[in-house]
Design a protein around this motif. Sequence first.
Motif: not given
Length: 323
Positions: A150-170
């Motif tokens: 389970v790595n959604c928290v770290a993955f979300a931080c990575m996505a934000e740093q990489a340039g994502a403007a928003a994220i959807a989490v299932h």
Amino acid sequence: MQIGNVTLAGRMVLAPMAGVTDRAFRQICREHGAALTVTEMVSAKALTYGDKKTPGLLALAQDEHPAAAQIFGHEPETMAEGAKIARAVSGCDIIDINMGCPAPKIANNGDGSALMRDPTLAARVIEAVARAVDVPVTVKFRKGWDEKSVNCVAFACMAEQAGAAAIAVHGRTRAQQYSGTADWDAIRAVKQVVSIPVIANGDVAVPEDAVRILEHTGADAVMVGRGALGDPWIFERANALLETGVCPPLPPFAERIDTAVRQIELAAAQKGERVAMLEARRHVNWYLKGQSGLKAFKMRICALERLEQLYPLAEEIKRAAGC
């Protein structure tokens, strides 16, 4: 809600679903309160190879804005090029990257949820896409690959740093597919560590679920998938519940059947009668869910071949339901 420079007029979002969220269904959902719609996922590689069928999946309905085009793949350069083509073909307001699809034919090729096992590559994909297009980039992903990773928290931080403007989490892992219960606690944990908008997804079947998932997770919006099948009113009913505290009832059954017919008419105009009628077999049956005494019609719906057959059958269904 704001995603980059794109403003959403509400908090209810229609999830992308392969083979389901075509232009006709998205149009119906928009008319009933979905603030954002997302195309069916398309292969970035197919776009770059000039596949003739793929661009059609990206066509937006008239006035379907804001809308997102969803692409999948795992090669940064191909994803960047595919994103540019998707943006040009569709005129979309957002490019969404699928990093959550659990289907074996997707994940086994390194795409979709497989990218959750390689956050470094996922970051490169997001960065490449964000540089390539002039619209905000969002990412849809899951709780993790399985319960051991389970790595959604770290993955979300990575996505934000990489340039994502928003994220959807299932709130399910890839191993769960669509079974079991969505983990809303995991979505809440993601919301607590990022500053970009978070869209919560999983186990929203009725309007009351939308309120509960927002309260539980603190998310900025709700993404509805299977809960909208045969029930596009879930969006406007949830909107009313969020705004007033009162959830209006479903419209009369006759109106729901008329909406089903209109959806199939739209699909026939967009993709041809033959294809639309094949797909109508499941769509119309979804509109019957929760209505007792109509089981005998399901096989007849599955035999539909022409629009002219749908009209009398719809009237017969309404009469059988006492409408």
